[in-house]
Design a protein around this motif. Structure first.
Motif, PDB file in Angstrom:
ATOM      1  N   PRO A   1       0.819  -1.221   0.000  1.00 64.05           N
ATOM      2  CA  PRO A   1       0.000   0.000   0.000  1.00 64.05           C
ATOM      3  C   PRO A   1       0.843   1.257   0.000  1.00 64.05           C
ATOM      4  CG  PRO A   1      -0.831  -1.574   1.590  1.00 64.05           C
ATOM      5  CD  PRO A   1       0.444  -2.135   1.089  1.00 64.05           C
ATOM      6  N   ASP A   2       1.953   1.233   0.725  1.00 61.17           N
ATOM      7  CA  ASP A   2       2.820   2.411   0.742  1.00 61.17           C
ATOM      8  C   ASP A   2       3.503   2.616  -0.587  1.00 61.17           C
ATOM      9  OD1 ASP A   2       2.045   2.571   3.278  1.00 61.17           O
ATOM     10  OD2 ASP A   2       4.035   2.502   4.194  1.00 61.17           O
ATOM     11  N   ALA A   3       3.687   1.510  -1.320  1.00 62.71           N
ATOM     12  CA  ALA A   3       4.365   1.615  -2.605  1.00 62.71           C
ATOM     13  C   ALA A   3       3.573   2.438  -3.596  1.00 62.71           C
ATOM     14  CB  ALA A   3       4.624   0.225  -3.174  1.00 62.71           C
ATOM     15  N   MET A   4       2.331   2.760  -3.251  1.00 59.38           N
ATOM     16  CA  MET A   4       1.516   3.576  -4.146  1.00 59.38           C
ATOM     17  C   MET A   4       2.025   5.003  -4.235  1.00 59.38           C
ATOM     18  SD  MET A   4      -0.502   1.523  -5.345  1.00 59.38           S
ATOM     19  CE  MET A   4       0.229  -0.062  -5.039  1.00 59.38           C
ATOM     20  N   ALA A   5       3.092   5.298  -3.470  1.00 53.73           N
ATOM     21  CA  ALA A   5       3.689   6.622  -3.556  1.00 53.73           C
ATOM     22  C   ALA A   5       4.295   6.874  -4.923  1.00 53.73           C
ATOM     23  CB  ALA A   5       4.764   6.771  -2.470  1.00 53.73           C
ATOM     24  N   GLY A   6       4.579   5.810  -5.654  1.00 55.54           N
ATOM     25  CA  GLY A   6       5.169   5.972  -6.979  1.00 55.54           C
ATOM     26  C   GLY A   6       4.138   6.435  -7.985  1.00 55.54           C
ATOM     27  N   PRO A   7       4.588   6.759  -9.205  1.00 55.74           N
ATOM     28  CA  PRO A   7       3.651   7.123 -10.262  1.00 55.74           C
ATOM     29  C   PRO A   7       2.659   5.987 -10.506  1.00 55.74           C
ATOM     30  CG  PRO A   7       5.918   7.561 -10.929  1.00 55.74           C
ATOM     31  CD  PRO A   7       5.982   6.827  -9.651  1.00 55.74           C
ATOM     32  N   THR A   8       1.448   6.340 -10.874  1.00 50.32           N
ATOM     33  CA  THR A   8       0.396   5.332 -11.008  1.00 50.32           C
ATOM     34  C   THR A   8       0.716   4.242 -12.034  1.00 50.32           C
ATOM     35  OG1 THR A   8      -1.122   7.054 -10.401  1.00 50.32           O
ATOM     36  CG2 THR A   8      -2.077   5.036 -11.250  1.00 50.32           C
ATOM     37  N   PRO A   9       1.276   4.574 -13.210  1.00 48.72           N
ATOM     38  CA  PRO A   9       1.595   3.480 -14.134  1.00 48.72           C
ATOM     39  C   PRO A   9       2.581   2.489 -13.527  1.00 48.72           C
ATOM     40  CG  PRO A   9       1.777   5.592 -15.223  1.00 48.72           C
ATOM     41  CD  PRO A   9       1.596   5.881 -13.777  1.00 48.72           C
ATOM     42  N   VAL A  10       3.460   2.995 -12.674  1.00 50.50           N
ATOM     43  CA  VAL A  10       4.386   2.096 -11.993  1.00 50.50           C
ATOM     44  C   VAL A  10       3.616   1.154 -11.091  1.00 50.50           C
ATOM     45  CG1 VAL A  10       6.189   2.013 -10.257  1.00 50.50           C
ATOM     46  CG2 VAL A  10       6.348   3.627 -12.126  1.00 50.50           C
ATOM     47  N   SER A  11       2.662   1.709 -10.364  1.00 49.85           N
ATOM     48  CA  SER A  11       1.831   0.854  -9.520  1.00 49.85           C
ATOM     49  C   SER A  11       1.142  -0.194 -10.367  1.00 49.85           C
ATOM     50  CB  SER A  11       0.782   1.690  -8.788  1.00 49.85           C
ATOM     51  OG  SER A  11       1.409   2.741  -8.106  1.00 49.85           O
ATOM     52  N   ALA A  12       0.700   0.222 -11.547  1.00 50.77           N
ATOM     53  CA  ALA A  12      -0.017  -0.713 -12.402  1.00 50.77           C
ATOM     54  C   ALA A  12       0.912  -1.815 -12.899  1.00 50.77           C
ATOM     55  CB  ALA A  12      -0.615   0.035 -13.594  1.00 50.77           C
TER      56      ALA A  12
END
Lengths: 102, 631, 173
Positions: free
Chosen positions: B239-250
């Motif tokens: 959940p914390d990793a969502m700090a990155g850009p959204t495409p990265v999260s994807a």
């Protein structure tokens, strides 16, 4: 040369050498240690000569000749050094000549 | 032909990462050509996908792309630089490059304003390369190389906006928690090597493992998987990793990297098959994680975090399947999940791009402003909820059926897992419905003026939506008369310990049950949230104290903070205040002093006094004489 | 039997002179004691039948080298007050102990020569060897040992030049 003479001569050389050693260890003046070194050199010469006579072979005797020559050269160079040292330090005692220690 | 191209498929993303990275680093003038850099990176990944796809079409038997030299060669330990193309690795490579290419494309639009554009694309390409090394490597060390590579890329990209401390911290958290898991992978590798003297996957397969080795190594590898795939107890980084850009999260934190753990377990099927106890553990952890992830998603308002928890939960499904021995079902879910989760993340990215916030409480009614995004997002929601005939329905049903079948074979504990996962399936439909209704339906509650994203972003959304809708069709249950393509494709690589055979009526019943549950979940969400935020109050009433706990992430983060982190700080303080000064000051000083004293003692032996040296000389000569005479 | 007398006498003289040379504080006396020791040694050489070497010992050692010593002693104006006395305590006894150990060890090690070993026949050079025969020695020196002899003369030359350089008042720096 009589074989019985061999050991006494060796002992004599040994004694001279030991005295030279003692002088080297005890005297604290560079000139006098030089004297002790001359003694040791002579002890070696005596050894050479003794064995040369014993075996009736000239090689040892020739070495004695060389040894005396070397002693002369050594004395000349060594005394030259002593004079240089004296000029520099006005002293020939080991207590003052401690420059090996940095 | 394809064989000659395959090395290229691996090399292209590496080439892209190198050229974009070095070009951007050394020639800052190049950084301005964003469209060029972005499309270069996209094209390279797309080309890799094309090559893999042609390899897929012409596949007959496992291929090995070998290099003539060893990567590591120490005595009998030989790790060749060699990649294997079998059905499993090829399948994973297709997912990685296919979804990867779409996300690259999307990123061109999403990251357009970013000054670190070149850096982003270099890292994204590097990630694709590392992920390919991970899935294609034919030995464990090579797999580990990719494993660490994707971890590093994940770290760089979570902390992409590292100027903000929270992002840097999130990156570090992900990195450190992954390290804990990596330790397991490394230790398991060493153990395996000690047993078999080889780390080649093909050769490892030929051994029969004693129970203790299989259990030990299995648990260690599973620890690695929990780190990488965000399972209990190491899930809190995701959940914390969502700090990155959204495409990265994807790309990284939904579609590909986090499924590496599932891949690892499927890859080590021969090992896990001889350790049924560990499989039970894997399944249990997966089930528990699925439940916790789904619950946590309920208490979250940040749309990306909801999706992150959803990812955690879906990964739990995959592990539950892998733990039942249904590796093919797990990989199938990896496949479908890649589509709909990437779609959901990219959709949320489009929304965030448009309204500038991630809080669903200030969204609503956005489907009117962002029709493409809204409609495709809905496809994703329905797919993940498991509504037939969308992708999630088939993969989730396959997992549930596998668990049920294992239960029916007499291992009743799998029935417990099955029941729990049914509940999770309901929750999934519910929380995804909640997110979708709060975001896209009702009235707009925010202040910004939402606008649709450019075509470069909506086009990937459309393609992914098609995937999310139809991906399930590659593996229709066999009793529907279809070939079950996916299962047969993987059958040659993966050995499953059970047949998962069920009577047709049972299967129909299960199918109907999952569809029904998905429907019930969605309807519940509709009932609560069709009127907007008011439903949230109802939910809080229903959940009571649990809702409060959910808002605090069930206190797990706090627990870790209070126990491990504080413990670590105590150790650090100890090191700083006690060990450091002692090792760093007192000890060296004492040593130095002792040596100095010794030296002072020794200088008395060497004070430049000649007769003393002479005495040493004579003493030594005496000793020499003694030695001569005595021998 | 005849050779015992010069050897014994010369040996005692040499040892006594040596002992005095290392014990006397006045450097001039010490050098003179060494001269006495050299003379005793020359006597020993005579006793051994090496007349030529005895003569050289007197001429070169007693006559030249030690006189050089005397010169230097006087040149640097070394007086008894410049010479530190013999050490006392540990250095003295330690040195005596070391010397005695050396003497004892060597005498013990050479004890095999006490038994009258037969001399080895000398044919290495092939010249009938007579120490009294200067002609024979010169022949050996200029035939078999010609090269060492020349090297030795060179050494003497080097020593000469070296001493000159060393004692220059102001050597080139």
């Amino acid at each position: 040369m009589k074989p019985e003479l061999l050991y006494p001569c060796l002992l004599l050389a040994n004694g001279l050498f030991t005295l030279g050693l003692l002088g080297l260890l005890l005297r604290r003046n560079i000139l006098l240690t030089f004297l002790a070194i001359e003694l040791m050199l002579n002890a070696a010469n005596l050894n050479f000569l003794t064995f040369s006579r014993y075996h009736e072979e000239p090689t040892g005797a020739i070495y004695v000749l060389f040894g005396i020559c070397l002693a002369a050269v050594e004395a000349v160079i060594g005394l030259g050094l002593v004079i240089r040292l004296f000029r520099q330090h006005q002293n020939l005692g080991f207590a003052k000549l401690a420059e090996l220690k940095w | 032909m394809v064989e000659q191209l395959l090395p290229l498929a691996l090399a292209l993303p590496a080439l892209g990462a190198l050229s974009i990275g070095i070009g951007g680093l050394w020639f800052p003038v190049l950084r301005r050509y964003k469209i060029f850099l972005g499309s270069l990176a996209t094209a390279l990944v797309g080309a890799a996908f094309a090559i893999f796809f042609s390899a897929f079409l012409t596949y007959t038997k496992p291929l090995y792309i070998g290099w003539p030299w060893d990567w590591i060669g120490i005595e009998e330990l030989r790790i060749p630089l060699r990649y294997q193309i079998d059905t499993l690795s090829l399948w994973m490579a297709l997912i990685v490059t296919g979804v990867g290419a779409l996300i690259h494309l999307y990123s061109i639009g999403y990251m357009k304003e970013e000054p670190g554009f070149w850096r982003y694309f270099a890292l994204l390409n590097l990630f694709i390369f590392a992920m390919l090394v991970l899935v294609l490597g034919d030995s464990l060390p090579l797999l580990f190389l990719g494993w660490e590579g994707v971890g590093a890329c994940s770290y760089f990209l979570i902390g992409f906006w590292h100027q903000e401390e929270a992002n840097a911290r999130a990156a570090q958290k992900a990195f450190i928690m992954n390290r804990i898991g990596d330790l397991g992978l490394l230790a398991g590798m060493i153990w395996l090597y000690a047993e078999t003297r080889t780390l080649d996957l093909d050769r490892l397969k030929e051994f029969t493992y004693p129970a203790d080795v299989a259990i030990g190594v299995g648990i260690l590898f599973f620890l690695a998987a929990t780190g990488k795939s965000a399972q209990i107890p190491l899930y809190t980084w995701l959940p914390d990793a969502m700090a990155g850009p959204t495409p990265v999260s994807a790309l990284i934190h939904a579609a590909t990297m986090v499924t590496a753990g599932v891949y690892l377990i499927a890859r080590m099927d021969f090992l896990y098959n001889s350790a049924p106890e560990v499989l039970l553990l894997v399944s249990g952890i997966g089930t528990a994680t699925a439940l916790i992830g789904a619950l946590l998603a309920l208490g979250t308002y940040d749309i990306k975090r909801i999706l992150a928890y959803s990812t955690v939960s879906q990964l739990g499904f995959m592990f539950a399947a892998a733990g039942a021995g249904a590796y093919r079902a797990a990989i199938f879910h990896v496949f479908t999940h890649a589509f709909f989760k990437a779609l959901l993340f990219l959709g949320s990215g489009s929304v965030i791009h448009s309204v500038g916030t991630q809080d669903i409480r200030v969204m609503g009614g956005l489907r009117r402003y962002l029709p493409w995004t809204g409609n495709t997002f809905w496809v994703g929601v329905l797919a993940i909820a498991g509504l037939p005939p969308l992708a999630g329905f088939f993969s989730k049903d396959e997992i549930l059926a596998a668990l049920y079948a294992r239960g029916a074979e007499g291992e009743t504990i799998y029935w417990i897992y099955w029941g729990t996962l049914l509940l999770v399936a309901f929750l999934t439909a519910f929380y995804m419905g909640r997110a979708a209704w709060l975001t896209f339906e009702g009235e707009y509650r925010g202040t910004a003026t939402p606008h649709e994203s450019p075509a470069v972003m909506t086009m990937p959304l459309g393609l992914l939506a098609i995937g999310a809708a139809t991906a399930g069709l590659v593996n229709l249950p066999h009793f529907l008369g279809s070939p079950g393509l996916h299962s047969r494709w993987l059958a040659s690589t993966l050995q499953e310990p059970a047949s998962f055979h069920l009577a047709h009526t049972t299967e129909y019943f299960l199918l109907a049950l999952s569809a029904l549950i998905a429907l019930v979940g969605l309807i519940t969400a509709w009932l609560l949230y069709r009127t907007g935020l008011k439903g949230e109050a109802h939910l809080q009433q229903i959940l009571g104290k649990l809702h409060l706990a959910l808002q605090k992430q069930l206190y797990i983060d706090t627990l870790y903070e209070k126990s491990f982190v504080q413990l670590y700080y105590i150790f650090a303080d100890l090191a700083k205040d006690v060990v450091g000064p002692w090792i760093g000051r007192t000890l060296p000083r004492a040593l130095g002093e002792a040596l100095g004293r010794l030296g002072a003692l020794l200088t008395r032996l060497q004070r430049g006094y000649l007769p003393l040296y002479l005495a040493y000389f004579i003493t030594l000569a005496l000793l020499f004489l003694l030695w001569t005479f005595s021998s | 039997m005849l050779s015992w007398i010069p050897i014994g006498l010369g040996g005692m003289l040499a040892l006594a002179g040596a002992a005095l040379a290392i014990a006397l504080r006045d450097p001039i006396y010490a050098v003179l004691a060494l001269v006495k020791s050299m003379l005793g040694l020359a006597l020993v050489y005579f006793g051994l039948g090496a007349d030529y070497f005895g003569a050289i010992q007197i001429i070169v050692y007693a006559g030249a080298i030690l006189v050089l010593f005397l010169f230097v002693v006087m040149l640097v104006n070394l007086t008894p007050s410049d010479i530190p006395p013999l050490p006392r305590g540990l250095p003295l006894y330690g040195a005596i102990f070391l010397a005695l150990l050396w003497m004892g060890l060597l005498s013990w090690g050479l004890r095999a020569f006490g038994r009258a070993l037969p001399p080895r026949a000398a044919e290495a050079v092939g010249v009938p060897y007579l120490y009294q025969n200067l002609k024979a020695i010169g022949k050996v020196l200029l035939t078999a040992y010609a090269l060492p002899f020349e090297v030795l003369s060179l050494t003497l030359l080097v020593g000469l030049i070296g001493a000159t350089l060393l004692t220059q008042k102001r050597p080139k720096s």
